[in-house]
Design a protein around this motif. Structure first.
Motif, PDB file in Angstrom:
ATOM      1  N   SER A   1       0.810  -1.221   0.000  1.00 46.77           N
ATOM      2  CA  SER A   1       0.000   0.000   0.000  1.00 46.77           C
ATOM      3  C   SER A   1       0.842   1.270   0.000  1.00 46.77           C
ATOM      4  CB  SER A   1      -0.968   0.010   1.194  1.00 46.77           C
ATOM      5  OG  SER A   1      -0.258  -0.081   2.423  1.00 46.77           O
ATOM      6  N   VAL A   2       2.025   1.231   0.626  1.00 51.48           N
ATOM      7  CA  VAL A   2       2.888   2.417   0.636  1.00 51.48           C
ATOM      8  C   VAL A   2       4.324   2.096   0.210  1.00 51.48           C
ATOM      9  CG1 VAL A   2       1.527   3.505   2.470  1.00 51.48           C
ATOM     10  CG2 VAL A   2       3.581   2.218   3.072  1.00 51.48           C
ATOM     11  N   GLY A   3       4.650   0.817   0.104  1.00 48.54           N
ATOM     12  CA  GLY A   3       6.021   0.435  -0.213  1.00 48.54           C
ATOM     13  C   GLY A   3       6.537   1.011  -1.521  1.00 48.54           C
ATOM     14  N   TYR A   4       5.629   1.235  -2.478  1.00 50.05           N
ATOM     15  CA  TYR A   4       6.035   1.765  -3.783  1.00 50.05           C
ATOM     16  C   TYR A   4       6.571   3.198  -3.688  1.00 50.05           C
ATOM     17  CZ  TYR A   4       1.732   4.501  -3.823  1.00 50.05           C
ATOM     18  OH  TYR A   4       0.729   5.401  -3.506  1.00 50.05           O
ATOM     19  N   MET A   5       6.334   3.862  -2.572  1.00 50.85           N
ATOM     20  CA  MET A   5       6.808   5.237  -2.394  1.00 50.85           C
ATOM     21  C   MET A   5       8.256   5.298  -1.912  1.00 50.85           C
ATOM     22  SD  MET A   5       3.584   6.988  -0.406  1.00 50.85           S
ATOM     23  CE  MET A   5       1.881   6.567  -0.793  1.00 50.85           C
ATOM     24  N   PHE A   6       8.880   4.138  -1.662  1.00 52.23           N
ATOM     25  CA  PHE A   6      10.225   4.101  -1.102  1.00 52.23           C
ATOM     26  C   PHE A   6      11.174   3.321  -2.004  1.00 52.23           C
ATOM     27  CE2 PHE A   6       7.289   4.715   2.347  1.00 52.23           C
ATOM     28  CZ  PHE A   6       7.928   5.525   3.266  1.00 52.23           C
ATOM     29  N   ASP A   7      12.432   3.726  -1.990  1.00 52.06           N
ATOM     30  CA  ASP A   7      13.490   3.016  -2.704  1.00 52.06           C
ATOM     31  C   ASP A   7      14.580   2.629  -1.708  1.00 52.06           C
ATOM     32  OD1 ASP A   7      12.490   3.309  -5.431  1.00 52.06           O
ATOM     33  OD2 ASP A   7      12.933   5.441  -5.175  1.00 52.06           O
ATOM     34  N   ARG A   8      15.101   1.431  -1.845  1.00 53.58           N
ATOM     35  CA  ARG A   8      16.170   0.967  -0.963  1.00 53.58           C
ATOM     36  C   ARG A   8      17.502   1.531  -1.459  1.00 53.58           C
ATOM     37  NH1 ARG A   8      19.352  -3.917  -0.150  1.00 53.58           N
ATOM     38  NH2 ARG A   8      19.643  -4.267   2.094  1.00 53.58           N
ATOM     39  N   LYS A   9      18.127   2.335  -0.615  1.00 51.92           N
ATOM     40  CA  LYS A   9      19.371   3.012  -0.987  1.00 51.92           C
ATOM     41  C   LYS A   9      20.329   3.048   0.198  1.00 51.92           C
ATOM     42  CE  LYS A   9      17.988   4.830  -5.092  1.00 51.92           C
ATOM     43  NZ  LYS A   9      18.718   4.710  -6.388  1.00 51.92           N
ATOM     44  N   GLY A  10      21.603   3.180  -0.104  1.00 53.34           N
ATOM     45  CA  GLY A  10      22.577   3.489   0.928  1.00 53.34           C
ATOM     46  C   GLY A  10      22.599   4.994   1.121  1.00 53.34           C
ATOM     47  N   ARG A  11      22.712   5.440   2.379  1.00 52.53           N
ATOM     48  CA  ARG A  11      22.761   6.886   2.618  1.00 52.53           C
ATOM     49  C   ARG A  11      23.769   7.168   3.729  1.00 52.53           C
ATOM     50  NH1 ARG A  11      17.488  10.747   3.152  1.00 52.53           N
ATOM     51  NH2 ARG A  11      16.933   9.348   4.868  1.00 52.53           N
ATOM     52  N   LEU A  12      24.679   8.088   3.455  1.00 55.91           N
ATOM     53  CA  LEU A  12      25.738   8.433   4.400  1.00 55.91           C
ATOM     54  C   LEU A  12      25.701   9.929   4.649  1.00 55.91           C
ATOM     55  CD1 LEU A  12      27.063   6.505   1.849  1.00 55.91           C
ATOM     56  CD2 LEU A  12      28.668   6.061   3.703  1.00 55.91           C
ATOM     57  N   PHE A  13      25.774  10.312   5.918  1.00 56.25           N
ATOM     58  CA  PHE A  13      25.812  11.721   6.296  1.00 56.25           C
ATOM     59  C   PHE A  13      27.176  12.036   6.897  1.00 56.25           C
ATOM     60  CE2 PHE A  13      21.248  10.949   6.267  1.00 56.25           C
ATOM     61  CZ  PHE A  13      20.760  12.101   5.653  1.00 56.25           C
ATOM     62  N   ILE A  14      27.786  13.097   6.399  1.00 56.62           N
ATOM     63  CA  ILE A  14      29.088  13.549   6.876  1.00 56.62           C
ATOM     64  C   ILE A  14      28.943  14.997   7.322  1.00 56.62           C
ATOM     65  CG2 ILE A  14      31.504  13.960   6.266  1.00 56.62           C
ATOM     66  CD1 ILE A  14      31.036  11.902   3.962  1.00 56.62           C
ATOM     67  N   GLU A  15      29.295  15.270   8.562  1.00 59.42           N
ATOM     68  CA  GLU A  15      29.183  16.632   9.077  1.00 59.42           C
ATOM     69  C   GLU A  15      30.357  17.470   8.585  1.00 59.42           C
ATOM     70  OE1 GLU A  15      28.054  18.813  13.279  1.00 59.42           O
ATOM     71  OE2 GLU A  15      28.973  16.826  13.306  1.00 59.42           O
TER      72      GLU A  15
END
Length: 240
Positions: free
Chosen positions: A129-143
């Motif tokens: 019902s909502v899974g199609y709104m998301f993509d599986r990705k790697g995400r990295l945050f660097i300050e």
């Protein structure tokens, strides 16, 4: 969510994790157990285990807790069977929510998740019902700090296969395909880069704005879900 930057959200999440350290350790132990049981104890050949260990260390799970989880998965405790169950639904204001659980008893987990939704202005939906709104990705945050070299960050990430890099005054957000996540992370680590967050996530392709009242109600729903021992990860598309 509305009124908050993604950087502030990361800091708030880290603070919440510190306040619930025992519960976080328990959840990460379960994730390590499942990864070690399915792919073996060798981190060089078991990428899922390697990611679970790195994720655990990022929230300060002690080495002895990690070792016990691996030993249990490959030794006398290996008869335990956890399965991943994904619940999809809507929070206040129509926010799309994905709830990832590891459980040995669906009959316990499903009602608990449903109650967390229903008591806080949400509702569970059907699978997809909502899974199609998301993509599986790697995400990295660097300050960004005084010692951060933007050229090095950009070059190391792109050469290792990053899909996208967003540079702001606060830092860098790097997005990768799941298959390229470790290569990008290791390339940046080799340059001495430290992360405030580095995970494979479900990233929304669209966002929903919430009013202040809806945001408060949604926070209560998230807290109820996070308090459930079977819930491992929660993803949503509330605007940041």
């Amino acid at each position: 969510m509305a009124g908050h930057s993604k950087w502030k959200n990361i800091q708030n999440r880290k603070g919440a994790q510190d306040a619930k350290r025992g519960k976080i350790f328990q959840k990460m132990s379960k994730e390590i157990y499942v990864a070690a049981k399915s792919g073996g104890p060798d981190v060089e050949s078991n990428a899922a285990l390697r990611l679970a260990i790195e994720k655990s260390k990022s929230v300060n799970v002690p080495n002895d807790v990690i070792k016990r989880a691996i030993d249990k998965a490959t030794g006398t405790g290996a008869d335990e069977n956890y399965e991943e169950v994904i619940y999809e639904g809507y929070g206040p204001g129509g926010v799309a929510v994905l709830v990832y659980c590891l459980t040995e008893n669906r009959n316990r987990t499903a009602p608990n998740v449903r109650v967390a939704f229903n008591k806080n202005g949400g509702s569970l939906g059907e699978s997809g019902s909502v899974g199609y709104m998301f993509d599986r990705k790697g995400r990295l945050f660097i300050e960004r700090t005084e010692s951060t070299d933007e050229d090095i960050v950009m070059m190391a990430a792109l050469e290792a296969g990053a899909d996208d890099i967003e540079s702001t005054e606060e830092g860098f957000e790097i997005v990768t395909q799941p298959s390229d996540f470790l290569a990008v992370k290791e390339s940046l680590e080799a340059e001495g880069v430290e992360f405030i967050s580095a995970e494979i996530e479900m990233i929304p392709s669209m966002y929903t704005e919430l009013s202040a009242e809806q945001e408060e109600q949604f926070e209560k729903m998230l807290e109820a879900l996070e308090d459930d021992d079977d819930v491992q990860d929660i993803y949503h598309n509330a605007a940041e």
